[in-house]
Design a protein around this motif. Structure first.
Motif, mmCIF file in Angstrom:
data_model
loop_
_atom_site.group_PDB
_atom_site.id
_atom_site.type_symbol
_atom_site.label_atom_id
_atom_site.label_comp_id
_atom_site.label_asym_id
_atom_site.label_seq_id
_atom_site.Cartn_x
_atom_site.Cartn_y
_atom_site.Cartn_z
ATOM 1 N N VAL A 175 0.845 -1.181 0.000
ATOM 2 C CA VAL A 175 0.000 0.000 0.000
ATOM 3 C C VAL A 175 0.885 1.236 0.000
ATOM 4 C CG1 VAL A 175 -1.748 1.291 1.292
ATOM 5 C CG2 VAL A 175 -1.836 -1.203 1.210
ATOM 6 N N ASP A 176 0.636 2.127 -0.936
ATOM 7 C CA ASP A 176 1.380 3.385 -0.986
ATOM 8 C C ASP A 176 0.771 4.317 0.053
ATOM 9 O OD1 ASP A 176 2.776 5.660 -1.521
ATOM 10 O OD2 ASP A 176 2.286 5.725 -3.653
ATOM 11 N N GLU A 177 1.515 4.642 1.075
ATOM 12 C CA GLU A 177 1.006 5.427 2.195
ATOM 13 C C GLU A 177 0.674 6.869 1.808
ATOM 14 O OE1 GLU A 177 0.188 4.142 5.064
ATOM 15 O OE2 GLU A 177 0.972 2.170 4.535
ATOM 16 N N ASP A 178 1.156 7.344 0.675
ATOM 17 C CA ASP A 178 0.925 8.729 0.281
ATOM 18 C C ASP A 178 -0.399 8.919 -0.452
ATOM 19 O OD1 ASP A 178 3.333 9.441 1.401
ATOM 20 O OD2 ASP A 178 4.431 9.166 -0.472
ATOM 21 N N LEU A 179 -1.089 7.846 -0.789
ATOM 22 C CA LEU A 179 -2.336 7.964 -1.530
ATOM 23 C C LEU A 179 -3.520 8.069 -0.576
ATOM 24 C CD1 LEU A 179 -1.743 5.291 -4.306
ATOM 25 C CD2 LEU A 179 -1.523 7.766 -4.498
ATOM 26 N N PRO A 180 -4.518 8.880 -0.925
ATOM 27 C CA PRO A 180 -5.706 8.957 -0.077
ATOM 28 C C PRO A 180 -6.483 7.639 -0.147
ATOM 29 C CG PRO A 180 -6.044 10.195 -2.086
ATOM 30 C CD PRO A 180 -4.589 9.753 -2.084
ATOM 31 N N VAL A 181 -7.052 7.281 0.972
ATOM 32 C CA VAL A 181 -7.815 6.044 1.040
ATOM 33 C C VAL A 181 -9.278 6.413 1.217
ATOM 34 C CG1 VAL A 181 -8.163 3.906 2.329
ATOM 35 C CG2 VAL A 181 -5.867 4.851 2.072
ATOM 36 N N ALA A 182 -10.132 5.789 0.440
ATOM 37 C CA ALA A 182 -11.553 6.114 0.464
ATOM 38 C C ALA A 182 -12.303 5.162 1.383
ATOM 39 C CB ALA A 182 -12.101 6.048 -0.953
ATOM 40 N N ASP A 183 -11.936 5.143 2.659
ATOM 41 C CA ASP A 183 -12.658 4.324 3.623
ATOM 42 C C ASP A 183 -14.048 4.907 3.840
ATOM 43 O OD1 ASP A 183 -10.615 2.532 3.984
ATOM 44 O OD2 ASP A 183 -9.784 3.566 5.723
ATOM 45 N N HIS A 184 -15.042 4.060 3.840
ATOM 46 C CA HIS A 184 -16.430 4.434 4.105
ATOM 47 C C HIS A 184 -16.922 5.528 3.154
ATOM 48 C CE1 HIS A 184 -15.976 1.978 7.628
ATOM 49 N NE2 HIS A 184 -14.969 2.729 8.047
ATOM 50 N N ALA A 185 -16.429 5.557 1.962
ATOM 51 C CA ALA A 185 -16.849 6.559 0.994
ATOM 52 C C ALA A 185 -18.188 6.150 0.388
ATOM 53 C CB ALA A 185 -15.801 6.703 -0.106
ATOM 54 N N GLU A 186 -18.986 7.152 0.053
ATOM 55 C CA GLU A 186 -20.255 6.897 -0.608
ATOM 56 C C GLU A 186 -20.033 6.933 -2.105
ATOM 57 O OE1 GLU A 186 -23.391 9.418 0.701
ATOM 58 O OE2 GLU A 186 -23.022 9.012 2.813
ATOM 59 N N PRO A 187 -20.872 6.229 -2.859
ATOM 60 C CA PRO A 187 -20.733 6.261 -4.313
ATOM 61 C C PRO A 187 -20.912 7.680 -4.846
ATOM 62 C CG PRO A 187 -22.521 4.766 -3.624
ATOM 63 C CD PRO A 187 -21.952 5.372 -2.405
ATOM 64 N N ALA A 188 -20.358 7.949 -5.998
ATOM 65 C CA ALA A 188 -20.404 9.293 -6.577
ATOM 66 C C ALA A 188 -21.823 9.730 -6.880
ATOM 67 C CB ALA A 188 -19.560 9.333 -7.843
ATOM 68 N N ASP A 189 -22.742 8.809 -7.111
ATOM 69 C CA ASP A 189 -24.121 9.179 -7.430
ATOM 70 C C ASP A 189 -25.008 9.264 -6.186
ATOM 71 O OD1 ASP A 189 -24.182 6.484 -6.924
ATOM 72 O OD2 ASP A 189 -25.377 5.958 -8.669
ATOM 73 N N GLY A 190 -24.436 9.239 -5.026
ATOM 74 C CA GLY A 190 -25.209 9.399 -3.781
ATOM 75 C C GLY A 190 -25.406 8.061 -3.069
ATOM 76 N N PRO A 191 -26.017 8.134 -1.910
ATOM 77 C CA PRO A 191 -26.213 6.910 -1.130
ATOM 78 C C PRO A 191 -27.266 6.005 -1.753
ATOM 79 C CG PRO A 191 -27.268 8.760 -0.063
ATOM 80 C CD PRO A 191 -26.505 9.306 -1.241
ATOM 81 N N ALA A 192 -27.208 4.744 -1.401
ATOM 82 C CA ALA A 192 -28.195 3.784 -1.903
ATOM 83 C C ALA A 192 -29.531 4.059 -1.215
ATOM 84 C CB ALA A 192 -27.738 2.376 -1.608
ATOM 85 N N PRO A 193 -30.645 3.854 -1.923
ATOM 86 C CA PRO A 193 -31.959 4.080 -1.305
ATOM 87 C C PRO A 193 -32.199 3.103 -0.153
ATOM 88 C CG PRO A 193 -32.189 3.172 -3.532
ATOM 89 C CD PRO A 193 -30.734 3.421 -3.304
ATOM 90 N N ALA A 194 -32.946 3.543 0.819
ATOM 91 C CA ALA A 194 -33.267 2.691 1.979
ATOM 92 C C ALA A 194 -34.181 1.566 1.523
ATOM 93 C CB ALA A 194 -33.938 3.520 3.060
ATOM 94 N N ALA A 195 -34.001 0.418 2.091
ATOM 95 C CA ALA A 195 -34.820 -0.742 1.695
ATOM 96 C C ALA A 195 -36.183 -0.709 2.306
ATOM 97 C CB ALA A 195 -34.114 -2.028 2.087
#
Length: 59
Positions: free
Chosen positions: A39-59
């Motif tokens: 793992v390259d430590e200098d790269l940002p990590v997208a932990d717990h990131a939401e998709p670019a089109d928004g959150p998934a709809p609630a079930a």
């Protein structure tokens, strides 16, 4: 039939076995990096990131 093998074949067999032994020894010397080292430590990590089109709809 003769039970004596051709000496050329013996030499070729010996050389082939030596090449195999050399390859096995070289493979045993290879040190693979730990997963964390890859793992390259200098790269940002997208932990717990939401998709670019928004959150998934609630079930």
């Amino acid at each position: 039939m003769s039970e004596h093998a051709n000496t050329g074949d013996d030499r070729l067999l010996h050389e082939s076995q030596q090449a195999i032994d050399d390859a096995k020894a070289a493979a045993a010397e290879v040190i693979e990096p730990e997963e964390d080292d890859l793992v390259d430590e200098d790269l940002p990590v997208a932990d717990h990131a939401e998709p670019a089109d928004g959150p998934a709809p609630a079930a």
